[in-house]
Design an enzyme around this catalytic site. Structure first.
Site, PDB file in Angstrom:
ATOM      1  N   ASP A 191      13.981  -1.898  -1.823  1.00 35.82           N
ATOM      2  CA  ASP A 191      12.858  -2.284  -0.758  1.00 35.82           C
ATOM      3  C   ASP A 191      13.348  -1.563   0.398  1.00 35.82           C
ATOM      4  OD1 ASP A 191      10.996  -3.796   0.630  1.00 35.82           O
ATOM      5  OD2 ASP A 191      12.671  -5.166   1.323  1.00 35.82           O
ATOM      6  N   ASP A 212      12.190  -2.578   4.421  1.00 39.14           N
ATOM      7  CA  ASP A 212      12.488  -3.566   5.506  1.00 39.14           C
ATOM      8  C   ASP A 212      13.335  -4.725   5.135  1.00 39.14           C
ATOM      9  OD1 ASP A 212      10.929  -2.545   7.896  1.00 39.14           O
ATOM     10  OD2 ASP A 212       9.421  -2.580   6.168  1.00 39.14           O
TER      11      ASP A 212
END
Length: 200
Positions: free
Chosen positions: A15, A17
């Site tokens: 991922d 953020d």
């Protein structure tokens, strides 16, 4: 704390953020600035609940919670993204995650699977100097079903040429963790830096 790959994982999916990029403080500050423009308030709980979803979903939530009648969510998205990009120099890497990425770069395939837009993902990776390390990048612009649906991570696996059950996801968002579980992938929850195995 040191993160480690599961011994059976043949690919890593990150991922962006809150995982590779310690971007949440910048996102929160940006949302407060946008909401100030619309003379409303930003509920920071939204970040916790919706991390991994596209910006348009956040904008719709802000409109609903503040009863912003007649406001176009796409205009909020535009302002939010442009303000965030303008402050991208404030971004910092999430070092334990980046260290794991560097350790396995060139040894196994790696991808980014994010709910951010293509442009936002590219801006962040470029500012952090991480673009060159990934074999594939899947963004909100590349899927129709966003986290907690597994499409983002399954597309990463497909592009990497690795079976889903042999991939390991690194995530900080609850919705992303749900997506990894549904995809049958190994998972590292980077928030408390705990390791969980949801593979077969």
């Amino acid at each position: 704390m040191v993160l480690e790959k599961h011994p059976k994982a043949e690919a890593l999916i990150f991922d962006l953020d809150g995982t590779l990029s310690d971007s949440l403080p910048v996102h929160i500050a940006t949302w407060h600035k946008v909401c100030a423009h619309y003379n409303c308030t930003f509920n920071e709980k939204i970040i916790e609940e919706m991390t991994g979803m596209p910006t348009i979903s956040f904008a719709e939530r802000v409109i609903a919670e503040n009863n912003l009648q007649g406001v176009d969510p796409n205009e909020i998205v535009k302002m939010k993204q442009e303000t965030f990009w303008d402050h991208a120099s404030l971004l910092k890497p999430h070092q334990p995650v980046v260290d794991l990425m560097l350790k396995y770069h060139g040894k196994i395939p790696m991808a980014v699977g994010t709910g951010a837009s293509r442009r936002s993902a590219e801006v962040q990776l470029e500012k952090l100097g991480l673009t060159k390390y990934f074999d594939a990048i899947v963004t909100a612009d590349d899927v129709t079903k966003h986290k907690p649906e597994p499409e983002t991570f399954l597309k990463c696996a497909e592009l990497l040429g690795i079976k889903a059950e042999n991939c390991q996801v690194l995530e900080d968002g609850v919705l992303g963790m749900e997506a990894a579980k549904t995809a049958g992938m190994y998972l590292i929850d980077v928030r408390p830096f705990t390791y969980e195995n949801f593979g077969q």
